[in-house]
Write an enzyme that holds these catalytic residues in place. Structure first.
Site, short mmCIF file in Angstrom:
data_model
loop_
_atom_site.label_atom_id
_atom_site.label_comp_id
_atom_site.label_asym_id
_atom_site.label_seq_id
_atom_site.Cartn_x
_atom_site.Cartn_y
_atom_site.Cartn_z
N HIS A 118 0.82 -1.21 0.00
CA HIS A 118 0.00 0.00 0.00
C HIS A 118 0.85 1.25 0.00
CE1 HIS A 118 -3.80 -1.97 1.75
NE2 HIS A 118 -3.74 -2.04 0.44
N CYS B 47 -0.68 -4.53 -25.93
CA CYS B 47 -0.73 -3.91 -24.60
C CYS B 47 0.27 -4.52 -23.62
CB CYS B 47 -2.14 -3.94 -24.03
SG CYS B 47 -2.76 -5.58 -23.72
#
Ligand code: PEP
Ligand code: MG
Length: 744
Positions: free
Chosen positions: A356, A669
């Protein structure tokens, strides 16, 4: 017992004497024949430091290795161990000098501090008896106090022997890159550790009230952060704070804190004690995602400690300009507490790319490096520091020439960025008039505003699983709708391709844990999981359809292995559309469903697949990994095979040509599209839509603007034709780039 211990701590005694007295107090109070204390030395040996009951001659003589004997086992596992008949335990290691064989009943607990094992505390009895949970708790509580004493006493030199190396010399650390960019700044040690000095409760009820008050204050603080204006803008930050709120209300946690107080600790010592267990467990976790989660809890405990001790040193203090925070690890909320206008970077001893704190650092535009082993002990607040994001290196107290090199680098990259920014409004067309569409790969809502900066035509790949990876639980339908709607809003008129969940492989979602797999990249992942758990897929599809509300929608299906899976997925999507129509909800004005080609088998089924699809996208990361049987995450093998060597380029061209035959738009991609030489190879075989990380748009666009495509197309085609002289495509392109003086 705690009262007696406190008195012993307060007495003016030498450390050894104090320890001897402490083991006596513990033995007496626990009605044990033996109480021994082992200290973990930095060479990994556990040394008997004090004993009541074993042969005193063995003190400082007897040692056990980590993992050896019961004591070694406790230290290694950081878990208590209670046995009625210790000598019969397979791990029992007999040391004749201790006279230990006389003792049957055994209770040992780890002595933990900051989650690290400092030693082991043991009580033993000759008779066979069972040490119960209460006694284990009591001994753990005692161990908390002992840990503090060991860490702050003059035994310190035994745990970390002083060394005569110059600790202040320039040092370089190599960790892992968490972000791009270079930061030159000043170290600010985060040091979240609050020193607890008051361990033993005078009044248990009073301590409970203090804990309650601090918990309440902390919860209010988290709510305030959630309500804070700029927090609203970032779904990622919100997610994280929501997790904090959940932990702060967790009954199990609060219960364990209260229990520690009832055992006689002060509120802050109770937090420390519970946090130690948590950290010890965290350090033993191998799953990086769980480690990060537990770290959130660690962060929370630190906030609580600061509330209780009034030590606010770590928060909002005066930061120097260009501060670089250095920490063992930190929770995202701690990072958010610093004054963002002065922050330049973050360096962590832990911190994986999916942590995080790394995600938050990225969205704050900081330069970050993780896994810089032992850096905290080597630097001090105020030291000069250079963080090289892309290289994952950190220089502490750099020499003047290193510093000058970096000053130049920063100047050059700033100039280059300004140059790329100036290209953003220029149409992306080669010198001979071929339109090349440049798109972003993206995965977090926070990335999308960058479309404005790069001038890209849209998002070629929105990896929806990233949101799932940072969430604490499965995002609900309403949350998913909000998220996708926000993504579409930020993309504005630009198209955005939402890829259905590509969970599995290296993309770990902890609340969706499945069984351990030997080869997760080839395992139960992506659309395989989606079709097997249709509830998950349906919810996501419904959320996407509802978020589109009268706008066009593009959905991309990952990891298709057989046409059948694509058809099945389309069926799920169509059913959801019908369902919405029936209930009178708005549906997308236009719906396109595309297939990813990233499993080699599909190359031989293109004539079945393509008529079913509205568009195709090649995932070169997976396609090349499977074509070459080389794990994309393992540079020892993946770097050995050139992704644009003939066999791979032929495979890609097969798809490009087939898409043209069927009149379908085709996009690359995978990472290939963002690297200039590779992008050139792709354009040369007719790929006109390239999707890449936002940082690559500038360099690739610059290449396109300077490129005459037709001649290189012809050379590559000749080199790829049967019977051509053997020449590597990469050599050919390099040669062309040099001769044309292309900006690569
Ligand atoms: C790929 O495989 O190339 C791709 C774009 O998907 P991901 O990297 O998310 O697997
Ligand atoms: Mg892939």
């Amino acid at each position: 017992m705690l009262r007696q211990l406190r008195e012993t701590m307060a007495e003016p005694l030498a450390s050894q004497e104090r320890l001897d007295k402490i083991v006596n107090v513990i033995a007496e109070n626990m009605r044990a024949d033996v109480c021994s204390f082992y200290v973990l030395r930095d060479d990994g040996a556990l040394e008997l430091f004090a004993t009541k009951g074993l042969d005193r001659e063995a003190v400082h003589m007897t040692t056990l290795r980590l993992g050896e004997g019961l004591v070694g086992l406790i230290a290694a596992e950081a878990e208590p161990l209670s046995l009625e008949n210790a000598p019969s335990h397979p791990g029992f290691a007999y040391r004749p000098e201790t006279g230990e064989e006389r003792y049957n009943a055994f209770l040992g607990v780890p002595v933990l501090r900051a989650g690290q094992t400092l030693g082991v505390l043991v009580v033993q009895n000759a008779e066979r008896r069972h040490f119960g949970e209460d006694e284990t708790e009591a001994l753990l509580t005692t161990a908390t106090i002992l840990a503090e004493m060991i860490a702050t006493s003059d035994f310190d030199n035994l745990i970390k022997p002083g060394s005569d190396i110059d600790l202040r010399r320039p040092r370089m650390f190599t960790g892992v890159s968490l972000t791009d960019g270079i930061a030159l700044g000043t170290v600010v040690l985060h040091d979240p550790r609050v020193v607890v000095t008051n361990f033993i409760a005078e009044d248990v009820e009073q301590e409970k009230l203090r804990l309650d008050a601090a918990l309440e204050k902390m919860r209010v603080g988290i709510d305030a952060m959630l309500d804070h204006g700029d927090m609203q803008s970032s779904t990622d930050h919100r997610e994280i704070l929501e997790t904090y709120r959940m932990f702060a209300h967790d009954r199990g946690w609060v219960h364990r804190l209260t229990e520690a107080i009832e055992n006689g600790l002060t509120a802050e010592a109770a937090v420390e004690r519970v946090q130690n267990d948590t950290r010890a467990r965290m350090l033993r976790q191998t799953d990086p995602y769980i480690r990060e989660r537990l770290h959130d809890l660690d962060d929370l405990a630190n906030r609580l400690l600061r509330m209780l001790t009034g030590d606010h040193q770590g928060i909002g203090r005066n930061l120097p300009d260009n501060a670089v925070i250095v920490a063992r690890n930190m929770g995202p909320a701690e990072l958010l507490e610093y004054d963002r206008t002065k922050l330049r970077g973050v360096v962590l001893e832990e911190g994986g790319t999916t942590s995080h704190v790394a995600i938050v650092a990225r969205s704050l535009g900081l330069v970050a490096v993780g896994q810089a082993d032992s850096i905290v002990s080597i630097c001090e607040t105020g030291d000069d520091i250079i963080v090289d994001g892309p290289a994952g290196t950190v220089h502490i107290r750099p020499t003047p020439d290193v510093e000058q090199t970096y000053i130049d680098k920063v100047r050059i990259s700033a100039r280059r960025r300004a140059h790329y920014a100036a290209l953003k409004d220029k149409p992306s067309v080669t010198r001979d008039g071929v339109d090349i569409t440049l798109l972003h790969n993206s995965g977090l809502v926070a990335d999308l505003p960058m479309l404005e900066d790069t001038g890209a035509a849209g998002v070629g790949l929105f990896r929806t699983e990233l949101q799932f990876m940072i969430a604490s639980r499965l995002p609900r339908l309403a949350e998913q709708i909000d998220l996708y709607a926000e993504a579409m809003r930020l993309a504005g008129d630009r198209p955005i391709v939402f890829r259905l969940l590509d969970i599995g492989g290296d993309k770990v979602v902890p609340y969706l844990r499945s069984m351990a797999e030997e080869n997760p990249a080839m395992g139960y992942r992506s659309i395989r999981l989606g079709l097997d758990r249709p509830g998950l897929l349906r919810t996501q599809v419904r959320a996407l359809l509802m978020a589109a509300r009268g706008r066009p929608l593009k959905i991309l299906v990952p990891m298709v292995t057989e046409t059948f899976e694509f058809q099945q997925t389309k069926l799920v999507i169509r059913r959801e559309v019908e369902r919405l129509k029936r209930s009178g909800d708005p549906v997308p004005v236009e719906l396109e469903i595309g297939a990813m080609v990233e499993v080699p088998s599909l190359l031989f089924e293109l004539d079945q697949l393509l008529p079913e699809a509205d568009f195709v996208s090649i995932g070169s990361n997976d396609l090349v990994q499977f074509l070459t049987a080389a794990d994309r995450a393992n540079p020892r093998v993946s770097a050995s095979y050139d992704p644009i060597a003939l066999p791979r380029l032929r495979a890609i061209k097969l798809v490009v040509d087939a898409a043209r035959r069927y009149g379908l738009p085709i996009t690359m991609c995978g990472e290939l599209a963002g690297r200039p030489t590779e992008a050139l190879a792709l354009m040369a075989i007719g790929m006109n839509r390239l999707s890449m990380g936002p940082a690559s748009i500038g360099p690739i666009k610059e290449l396109i603007l300077n490129l005459e495509l037709e001649p290189i197309k012809r050379s590559v085609a000749a080199a790829m034709s049967d019977g051509a002289e053997s020449v590597t495509i990469r050599e050919l392109l390099k040669d062309w780039i040099d001769r044309q003086n292309l900006p690569v």
